[in-house]
Design an enzyme around this catalytic site. Structure first.
Site, PDB file in Angstrom:
ATOM      1  N   CYS A 158     -38.178  17.599 -33.898  1.00 57.80           N
ATOM      2  CA  CYS A 158     -36.730  17.819 -34.544  1.00 57.80           C
ATOM      3  C   CYS A 158     -37.048  18.276 -35.999  1.00 57.80           C
ATOM      4  O   CYS A 158     -36.227  19.111 -36.295  1.00 57.80           O
ATOM      5  CB  CYS A 158     -35.680  16.668 -34.263  1.00 57.80           C
ATOM      6  SG  CYS A 158     -35.259  15.865 -32.919  1.00 57.80           S
ATOM      7  N   GLN A 212     -45.339  11.882 -30.618  1.00 55.60           N
ATOM      8  CA  GLN A 212     -45.100  13.189 -30.382  1.00 55.60           C
ATOM      9  C   GLN A 212     -46.363  13.978 -30.563  1.00 55.60           C
ATOM     10  O   GLN A 212     -46.594  14.919 -30.072  1.00 55.60           O
ATOM     11  CB  GLN A 212     -44.004  13.597 -31.489  1.00 55.60           C
ATOM     12  CG  GLN A 212     -42.592  13.094 -31.096  1.00 55.60           C
ATOM     13  CD  GLN A 212     -41.749  13.108 -32.037  1.00 55.60           C
ATOM     14  OE1 GLN A 212     -42.017  13.078 -33.237  1.00 55.60           O
ATOM     15  NE2 GLN A 212     -40.331  13.232 -32.031  1.00 55.60           N
ATOM     16  N   THR A 231     -36.253   9.254 -28.789  1.00 53.31           N
ATOM     17  CA  THR A 231     -35.305   9.106 -29.959  1.00 53.31           C
ATOM     18  C   THR A 231     -34.022   8.497 -29.245  1.00 53.31           C
ATOM     19  O   THR A 231     -33.361   7.523 -29.683  1.00 53.31           O
ATOM     20  CB  THR A 231     -35.030  10.475 -30.255  1.00 53.31           C
ATOM     21  OG1 THR A 231     -36.018  10.698 -30.940  1.00 53.31           O
ATOM     22  CG2 THR A 231     -33.869  10.304 -31.338  1.00 53.31           C
TER      23      THR A 231
END
Length: 420
Positions: A50, A118, A191
């Site tokens: 993001c 990630q 998330t």
């Protein structure tokens, strides 16, 4: 050879740019293969979250222009539209940057742990695409080890601080009590799972999880005592939501202004608190124009996360010291690679001389030549073969008045100083 980082993050580019540069998971493999096809690129990996999109490359040379052009072509950008947002690092700068990113030192929320997972996902994707080799594989593994050491030896990750946590803190400022409220979480990744955990810990009244894959939504809902729906069912449940947190990998918005207008009428304009953590955005920006809607993006959370910085400053300083040492360790390994290749070539050459001489010696023995004579010949031959090339180079260095080469040879062969 050079190691390059090229990318954008939440400090250099707004969400409108970052969402265009994001690589959805289903596009990563083809993007990596296109990247590795560039003649300058030996190895490659892509981290896309993001808050950042970063390309890591092992390059032949230090020209980053082909990588910039590739990125513009991949994401349909003009060079002048993207260059102002890009940053780049080479070699030690790349190593330090990757270590800092993995430790959460470069995150919107200092020390947040999600980025390490990630980065592991980015490495796994590159492995599956076959675009990482010796250098990047070693660098990623050292990155993961450095992050583990920082989290073990410092307090950087002791408190539950993340973008998801910041979103819930913001909701608590708007609503006095979460116990009477309904929250809809859109997505089912890390998330959203973290958001569900924070909501449950803060005693949310009702929890609904919507996801494209219903089974994943169902699993997550069961874990936190919620209710699962598919994305197709989301519009008809929207009116129930006091809180909406969205974080999917969809390339296009999932919810538009019309859906919220309808939901607000059904709610008799009871306020809705919405946090869009996705890049690209899951919720159309025009939704912010509606009355009784509080819409926040990941950029807006920056104001909230600043409150968490003070308690982590000391841990961050300790982490930087650890990273300094880890960077130097990796640089030492990297510098040794050229020597390692030379050592391998020297050994291979010596083995060729050995094998050739040994085969001849064995033939002589089979013909009846004495073992003593054969061994003497073998020893003399190996000595002459092995020292011939360096002896010639040292002699030529003397002719050319290259005392530095002669001195290096004495050091290499561990010879005593002739004056002692």
């Amino acid at each position: 050879m050079a190691i390059l980082t090229l990318g954008v993050n939440h400090t250099t580019a707004p969400v409108s740019i970052r969402e265009r540069l994001a690589f959805p998971a289903e596009q990563l493999q083809s993007a990596l293969r296109d990247l590795i096809d560039l003649p300058q690129v030996g190895e490659a990996a892509i981290l896309s979250t993001c808050n950042r999109t970063e390309v890591y490359c092992e390059l032949d040379g230090r020209d980053q222009r082909p990588i910039v052009d590739w990125m513009c072509d991949q994401r349909q950008f003009d060079d002048q539209d993207i260059s102002q947002y890009l940053y780049s690092h080479f070699d030690a700068g790349t190593i330090r940057h990757m270590f800092r990113v993995a430790c959460g030192l470069d995150s919107m929320i200092l020390g947040e742990p999600q980025i390490l997972g990630q980065m592991k996902t980015a490495y796994q994707a590159a492995r599956e695409a076959g675009t990482v080799g010796k250098i990047l594989t070693k660098l990623f593994h050292r990155t993961f080890a450095a992050a583990k050491k920082v989290r073990t030896d410092t307090a950087i990750g002791c408190s539950p601080v993340s973008v998801a946590f910041a979103a819930i803190r913001l909701a608590q400022r708007i609503f006095d009590d979460l116990g009477d409220l309904t929250a809809i979480l859109v997505g089912a990744g890390e998330t959203i799972e973290l958001t569900a955990r924070h909501l449950t810990e803060n005693r949310i009244g009702h929890l609904i999880i919507a996801n494209r894959t219903f089974d994943r939504a169902h699993t997550l809902a069961n874990q936190f005592g919620g209710f699962a729906i598919s994305l197709e069912e989301l519009p008809k449940h929207l009116a129930k939501a006091d809180i909406i947190v969205a974080s999917t990998g969809s390339p296009l918005p999932i919810l538009g202004k019309g859906s919220f207008e309808s939901a607000l009428r059904s709610r008799r304009h009871k306020p809705m608190f919405i946090v869009d953590l996705a890049v690209p955005r899951d919720i159309e920006p025009e939704v912010e124009q509606l009355q009784d809607v509080y819409l926040y993006t990941v950029d807006d959370l920056q104001h909230t996360v600043e409150e968490n910085l003070k308690t982590r400053q000391e841990a961050a300083l300790q982490a930087e010291e650890i990273i300094d040492l880890e960077v130097e360790h990796f640089l030492s390994w990297l510098r040794a690679q050229a020597a390692t290749e030379t050592i391998r070539d020297v050994r291979r050459q010596a083995e060729l001389h050995r094998d050739a001489a040994l085969q001849r010696a064995l033939r002589e023995l089979r013909r009846g030549k004495s073992a003593e004579d054969t061994l003497r010949w073998l020893a003399d031959t190996l000595t002459n073969k092995i020292i011939h090339a360096p002896s010639s180079q040292i002699w030529q260095a003397g002719v050319n008045e290259r005392a530095d080469i002669v001195a290096a040879a004495r050091e290499l062969f561990q010879l005593k100083d002739p004056d002692t």
